[in-house]
Design an enzyme around this catalytic site. Structure first.
Site, PDB file in Angstrom:
ATOM      1  N   HIS A  40       0.808  -1.132   0.178  1.00 28.32           N
ATOM      2  CA  HIS A  40       0.200  -0.199   0.015  1.00 28.32           C
ATOM      3  C   HIS A  40       0.916   0.784   0.244  1.00 28.32           C
ATOM      4  CE1 HIS A  40      -3.924   1.715  -0.401  1.00 28.32           C
ATOM      5  NE2 HIS A  40      -3.305   2.459   0.241  1.00 28.32           N
ATOM      6  N   TYR A  45       1.654   5.417  -2.600  1.00 30.26           N
ATOM      7  CA  TYR A  45       1.759   6.569  -2.105  1.00 30.26           C
ATOM      8  C   TYR A  45       3.274   7.080  -2.831  1.00 30.26           C
ATOM      9  CZ  TYR A  45      -2.547   5.797   0.387  1.00 30.26           C
ATOM     10  OH  TYR A  45      -3.641   5.683   0.330  1.00 30.26           O
ATOM     11  N   ARG A  68     -11.346 -10.217 -11.513  1.00 29.74           N
ATOM     12  CA  ARG A  68      -9.932  -9.596 -12.002  1.00 29.74           C
ATOM     13  C   ARG A  68      -8.390 -11.188 -12.078  1.00 29.74           C
ATOM     14  NH1 ARG A  68      -6.219  -7.415  -7.099  1.00 29.74           N
ATOM     15  NH2 ARG A  68      -4.567  -7.229  -8.769  1.00 29.74           N
ATOM     16  N   ARG A  69      -7.692 -11.080 -12.454  1.00 31.44           N
ATOM     17  CA  ARG A  69      -6.459 -11.996 -13.151  1.00 31.44           C
ATOM     18  C   ARG A  69      -6.998 -13.522 -13.234  1.00 31.44           C
ATOM     19  NH1 ARG A  69      -5.394 -10.815  -6.846  1.00 31.44           N
ATOM     20  NH2 ARG A  69      -3.635 -10.052  -6.977  1.00 31.44           N
ATOM     21  N   HIS A  94     -10.233   0.101 -10.106  1.00 27.64           N
ATOM     22  CA  HIS A  94      -9.741   1.219  -8.774  1.00 27.64           C
ATOM     23  C   HIS A  94      -8.133   2.154  -9.604  1.00 27.64           C
ATOM     24  CE1 HIS A  94      -8.747   2.946  -5.507  1.00 27.64           C
ATOM     25  NE2 HIS A  94      -7.406   2.014  -4.899  1.00 27.64           N
ATOM     26  N   PHE A  95      -7.394   0.836  -9.328  1.00 26.00           N
ATOM     27  CA  PHE A  95      -6.609   0.851  -9.908  1.00 26.00           C
ATOM     28  C   PHE A  95      -5.659   1.598 -11.680  1.00 26.00           C
ATOM     29  CE2 PHE A  95      -4.698  -2.528 -11.979  1.00 26.00           C
ATOM     30  CZ  PHE A  95      -4.412  -3.735 -11.111  1.00 26.00           C
ATOM     31  N   HIS A  96      -6.143   1.339 -12.484  1.00 27.03           N
ATOM     32  CA  HIS A  96      -6.183   2.422 -14.057  1.00 27.03           C
ATOM     33  C   HIS A  96      -6.246   3.346 -13.323  1.00 27.03           C
ATOM     34  CE1 HIS A  96      -5.097  -1.938 -15.173  1.00 27.03           C
ATOM     35  NE2 HIS A  96      -4.947  -1.347 -16.012  1.00 27.03           N
TER      36      HIS A  96
HETATM   37 FE1  HAS Z   1      -5.899   1.792  -3.937  1.00 25.87          FE
HETATM   38  C1  HAS Z   1      -6.053  -1.716  -4.291  1.00 25.87           C
HETATM   39  C2  HAS Z   1      -7.499   1.394  -0.289  1.00 25.87           C
HETATM   40  C3  HAS Z   1      -5.505   5.133  -3.312  1.00 25.87           C
HETATM   41  C4  HAS Z   1      -3.727   2.082  -6.259  1.00 25.87           C
HETATM   42  N1  HAS Z   1      -4.918   0.414  -5.225  1.00 25.87           N
HETATM   43  C5  HAS Z   1      -5.500  -1.523  -4.771  1.00 25.87           C
HETATM   44  C6  HAS Z   1      -4.297  -1.315  -6.173  1.00 25.87           C
HETATM   45  C7  HAS Z   1      -3.451  -0.261  -6.321  1.00 25.87           C
HETATM   46  C8  HAS Z   1      -4.377   0.957  -6.204  1.00 25.87           C
HETATM   47  C9  HAS Z   1      -2.369  -1.158  -7.441  1.00 25.87           C
HETATM   48  O1  HAS Z   1      -8.775  -0.858   0.644  1.00 25.87           O
HETATM   49  C10 HAS Z   1      -4.449  -3.076  -6.165  1.00 25.87           C
HETATM   50  C11 HAS Z   1      -3.582  -4.078  -5.715  1.00 25.87           C
HETATM   51  C12 HAS Z   1      -3.086  -5.369  -6.686  1.00 25.87           C
HETATM   52  O2  HAS Z   1      -3.153  -5.853  -7.366  1.00 25.87           O
HETATM   53  O3  HAS Z   1      -4.461  -6.044  -5.565  1.00 25.87           O
HETATM   54  N2  HAS Z   1      -6.380   3.279  -2.364  1.00 25.87           N
HETATM   55  C13 HAS Z   1      -7.419   3.123  -1.067  1.00 25.87           C
HETATM   56  C14 HAS Z   1      -7.828   3.823  -0.621  1.00 25.87           C
HETATM   57  C15 HAS Z   1      -7.317   4.946  -1.127  1.00 25.87           C
HETATM   58  C16 HAS Z   1      -6.463   4.192  -1.909  1.00 25.87           C
HETATM   59  C17 HAS Z   1      -8.105   3.705   0.673  1.00 25.87           C
HETATM   60  N3  HAS Z   1      -4.377   3.625  -4.563  1.00 25.87           N
HETATM   61  C18 HAS Z   1      -4.760   4.425  -4.166  1.00 25.87           C
HETATM   62  C19 HAS Z   1      -3.883   4.760  -5.037  1.00 25.87           C
HETATM   63  C20 HAS Z   1      -3.716   4.561  -5.840  1.00 25.87           C
HETATM   64  C21 HAS Z   1      -4.104   3.220  -6.122  1.00 25.87           C
HETATM   65  C22 HAS Z   1      -3.171   6.548  -4.705  1.00 25.87           C
HETATM   66  C23 HAS Z   1      -2.415   4.055  -7.154  1.00 25.87           C
HETATM   67  C24 HAS Z   1      -1.325   5.354  -7.190  1.00 25.87           C
HETATM   68  N4  HAS Z   1      -7.018   0.461  -2.699  1.00 25.87           N
HETATM   69  C25 HAS Z   1      -7.513  -0.209  -1.290  1.00 25.87           C
HETATM   70  C26 HAS Z   1      -8.441  -0.681  -1.158  1.00 25.87           C
HETATM   71  C27 HAS Z   1      -7.584  -1.809  -2.409  1.00 25.87           C
HETATM   72  C28 HAS Z   1      -6.609  -0.723  -3.210  1.00 25.87           C
HETATM   73  C29 HAS Z   1      -8.078  -1.495  -0.172  1.00 25.87           C
HETATM   74  C30 HAS Z   1      -7.669  -2.997  -2.686  1.00 25.87           C
HETATM   75  C31 HAS Z   1      -8.613  -3.756  -3.276  1.00 25.87           C
HETATM   76  C32 HAS Z   1      -8.460  -5.311  -2.593  1.00 25.87           C
HETATM   77  O4  HAS Z   1      -9.628  -6.068  -1.694  1.00 25.87           O
HETATM   78  O5  HAS Z   1      -7.816  -5.823  -2.981  1.00 25.87           O
HETATM   79  C33 HAS Z   1      -6.956   6.296  -0.658  1.00 25.87           C
HETATM   80  O6  HAS Z   1      -5.563   7.103  -1.078  1.00 25.87           O
HETATM   81  C34 HAS Z   1      -7.799   7.262  -1.871  1.00 25.87           C
HETATM   82  C35 HAS Z   1      -8.069   8.710  -1.293  1.00 25.87           C
HETATM   83  C36 HAS Z   1      -8.396   9.372  -2.148  1.00 25.87           C
HETATM   84  C37 HAS Z   1      -9.416   9.839  -1.366  1.00 25.87           C
HETATM   85  C38 HAS Z   1     -11.313  10.342  -1.730  1.00 25.87           C
HETATM   86  C39 HAS Z   1     -11.494  11.422  -3.317  1.00 25.87           C
HETATM   87  C40 HAS Z   1     -10.548  12.505  -3.344  1.00 25.87           C
HETATM   88  C41 HAS Z   1      -9.964  13.646  -3.492  1.00 25.87           C
HETATM   89  C42 HAS Z   1      -9.185  14.505  -3.149  1.00 25.87           C
HETATM   90  C43 HAS Z   1      -8.039  13.992  -3.773  1.00 25.87           C
HETATM   91  C44 HAS Z   1      -8.207  14.754  -4.963  1.00 25.87           C
HETATM   92  C45 HAS Z   1      -7.230  15.891  -5.062  1.00 25.87           C
HETATM   93  C46 HAS Z   1      -7.674  15.969  -7.056  1.00 25.87           C
HETATM   94  C47 HAS Z   1      -5.850  15.576  -4.069  1.00 25.87           C
HETATM   95  C48 HAS Z   1     -10.004  10.898  -0.543  1.00 25.87           C
HETATM   96  C49 HAS Z   1     -12.129  14.019  -2.675  1.00 25.87           C
HETATM   97  C50 HAS Z   1      -8.123  17.882  -6.954  1.00 25.87           C
HETATM   98  C51 HAS Z   1      -8.900  17.678  -7.953  1.00 25.87           C
HETATM   99  C52 HAS Z   1      -9.292  18.943  -8.365  1.00 25.87           C
HETATM  100  C53 HAS Z   1     -10.098  18.568  -9.589  1.00 25.87           C
HETATM  101  C54 HAS Z   1      -8.349  20.021  -7.712  1.00 25.87           C
END
Ligand code: HAS
Length: 558
Positions: A231, A235, A447-448, A382-384
């Site tokens: 995880h 980041y 998946r996979r 999600h991760f794409h």
């Molecule tokens: Fe994720 C699975 C939970 C963020 C990548 N994630 C993955 C996998 C990858 C990945 C590669 O809890 C698959 C791994 C595998 O092969 O099995 N992920 C989260 C959570 C966040 C999150 C809570 N993931 C990312 C990021 C990634 C990434 C960033 C890559 C860069 N993810 C999971 C979980 C799994 C998971 C489970 C496992 C699922 C499973 O069962 O296998 C948080 O960091 C998300 C934070 C975002 C938010 C929501 C909205 C955001 C807002 C503000 C941000 C916007 C910005 C832009 C900064 C709080 C409202 C401003 C916009 C303007 C237009 C100015």
């Protein structure tokens, strides 16, 4: 004067020639991996859609392994380390120390050799274990040794950045470090601490097991060590994009950094909370008590806060920029943004898409909803969106000013237009592919998995239309990759520009609060991060390591 703006007051200075070679080597290696990984991605998307069948000697899972390793592990790591070195060179004295540059090259060499060995093992079908290399699938030992070389190489590169930072701090006692450099140190600290997990898994478990020195492997322990790393890996990908959003975008749009202190605090929070959360990838895994899963989900929701702070800060940058330019109305500030400048447009599309992308992460992290989406194409969708769009598009946007700055060549209007087209193609392809993945994942599509009708199951037949949309999306994305590759090559051959192309480093808004020195109390932050890790992992890991499990022999299913 706040050190953060010392680098851009003077007219753009050309990049140090020796440093440019190091940075460009990383960036070009990254884009070569993107192209190779993209070819594998296209083929697997067409297989998944039932549009093609592969020749007998090429396996779907072999392609999937190549795609995941080259895209998720290699393209990202090389681009990130090259980008961080560029900002550290630019803002910490204008050139790297010989020792820092030497560590940068040593790290690059180790990672490049590791990548070549690993890619050869994959393409020789001796490591069809996917990018997460889950045991008991057993690859050749040389694949695991290759992974270890990439990790050790990244450690060496990290120490090159720490050395430059430390030298600057000694020469500028009492000064807070430039924002880009501070953020680079946080990212490499996070990386060094997180990679301990995967290094332990690979060196202590998988290499001896794959050589046959031990005949069984503790699966739960190996996966826990992987996700201890897995995880924070996301980041490691996201935070360099955040550097581009916080530090360079304000300069590109003609605005200012909203708050230097807030930006640094958000990075400190990532350092503290991004590692003790790996169990949210293992919520459906037996062998881990729900208490420890719950604790790590609570910490997962803590790591969401710095992303929300980032969104707040970015909207503030855009709004203040707009108001300063006379924008009126609730959203007038949108109109004055430089939409026709690819250096802004590509990262902005990455930001925008991160809203649904991150929201999907919140769904993943919610235990009950994870039971629905785990191991389905929803997660792939999600991760794409997260890494393959928010991060990748931001890196593409950075390339359009970084390569010209490194080479002294111009981002011509024609190349800028090609960049805008590439961004639109990428967003369109991802909308199709990731959208279809999210929907079919919710319908239970795993998946996979390669193309299959599950013996004519009606359920599986309902997924087929989405697979076709994914295939079309994959083709559009592949056009996007070809376009990006052509753009990089054209950037390298663009006309020389008389003066140095801008390396955009934003200035902090006048009147914003002075950045407190305690944000650079590294001993405090590292200690808190370590305590959180020990609280989240000591007991479960101790249990896994001491409960004598039979362990599993290796399986070669390909
Ligand atoms: Fe994720 C699975 C939970 C963020 C990548 N994630 C993955 C996998 C990858 C990945 C590669 O809890 C698959 C791994 C595998 O092969 O099995 N992920 C989260 C959570 C966040 C999150 C809570 N993931 C990312 C990021 C990634 C990434 C960033 C890559 C860069 N993810 C999971 C979980 C799994 C998971 C489970 C496992 C699922 C499973 O069962 O296998 C948080 O960091 C998300 C934070 C975002 C938010 C929501 C909205 C955001 C807002 C503000 C941000 C916007 C910005 C832009 C900064 C709080 C409202 C401003 C916009 C303007 C237009 C100015």
């Amino acid at each position: 004067m706040n050190a953060v703006n010392s680098a851009q007051i003077s007219a753009p200075q050309p990049f140090d020639r020796k440093d440019a070679g190091l940075v460009l080597a990383h960036i070009l290696f990254a884009f070569a991996a993107l192209l190779l990984g993209g070819i594998a991605g296209l083929l697997q998307a067409l297989v998944r859609a039932g549009m093609i069948t592969l020749p007998a000697n090429i396996g779907y899972y072999e392609l999937l392994t190549a795609h995941g390793v080259l895209m998720a592990l290699i393209f990202t790591t090389f681009f990130i380390i090259g980008f961080l070195y560029s900002g550290v060179s630019k803002t910490l004295g204008g050139r790297l120390l010989n020792s820092s540059r030497g560590m940068g090259w040593a790290g690059f060499g180790l990672m490049a050799v590791g990548t070549l060995i690993g890619t050869i093992e994959i393409l020789l079908n001796r490591a069809t274990v996917l990018y997460t290399f889950y045991a008991p699938l057993k690859a050749s030992p040389y694949f695991y040794i290759a992974l270890a070389l990439v990790v050790v190489g990244s450690w060496v590169s990290g120490f090159g950045i720490f050395t430059q930072y430390r030298h600057w701090k000694k020469a500028n006692r009492g000064q807070i470090s430039p924002l880009f450099a501070f953020m680079s140190v946080i990212i490499m600290l996070l990386w060094q601490i997180a990679t301990i997990g995967v290094a332990a898994e690979v060196v202590l478990q998988l290499i001896p097991w794959s050589f046959g020195w031990v005949d069984r492997v503790n699966i739960l322990l190996s996966r826990t060590l992987f996700w201890y790393f897995g995880h924070p890996l996301v980041y490691f990908w996201l935070l360099p994009a955040y550097i581009a959003w916080y530090v360079t975008i304000p300069q590109i749009i003609g605005g200012k950094i909203f708050s230097d202190a807030l930006a640094r605090l958000s990075f400190v929070l990532f350092l503290l909370f991004s590692i003790p959360v790996g169990f949210h990838h293992q919520l459906m895994e037996p062998g881990i008590s729900s208490f420890w899963k719950f604790l790590q989900v609570v910490l997962t929701f803590m790591v969401i806060i710095p992303s929300l702070m980032t969104a707040f800060s970015l909207f503030a940058v855009f709004e203040l920029n707009g108001r300063a330019k006379g924008a009126t109305g609730l959203f007038g500030w949108l109109k004055v943004l430089p939409w026709k400048d690819v250096r802004f447009f590509a990262p902005f599309m990455g930001m925008l898409i991160f809203i649904p992308a991150g929201a999907g992460g919140i769904i993943n992290a919610s235990n009950q909803m994870n039971a629905v989406v785990h191991n389905t194409l929803w997660v792939t969708g999600h991760f794409h969106l997260t890494v393959a769009t928010s991060v990748a598009l931001t890196f593409f946007g950075v390339a359009y000013w970084l390569i010209p700055h490194l080479t002294g060549r111009k981002l011509t209007p024609f190349l800028n237009r090609l960049g805008i087209i590439q961004t639109v193609v990428w967003v369109a392809g991802m909308f199709l592919m990731s959208g279809a993945m999210h929907i079919s994942g919710l319908l239970g599509d795993p998946r996979r998995t390669a193309y299959t009708t599950y013996n004519g199951s009606a359920e599986a037949a309902s997924w087929v239309p989405y697979h076709i949309v994914m295939g079309v999306g994959g083709m559009v994305l592949f056009i996007g990759i070809i376009l990006m590759t052509v753009n990089v090559m054209l950037l390298l051959r663009a006309p020389k520009s008389g003066e140095a192309e801008e390396y955009p480093i934003g200035e902090v808004t006048e009147g914003s609060e002075k950045t407190p020195g305690y944000l650079e109390r590294w001993g405090v932050w590292i200690s808190i991060a370590v305590v959180l890790i020990l609280v989240a992992y000591t007991i479960p890991l101790y249990g896994m390591a001491t409960n004598p499990v039979p362990g599993s022999p290796g399986f070669k299913t390909w």
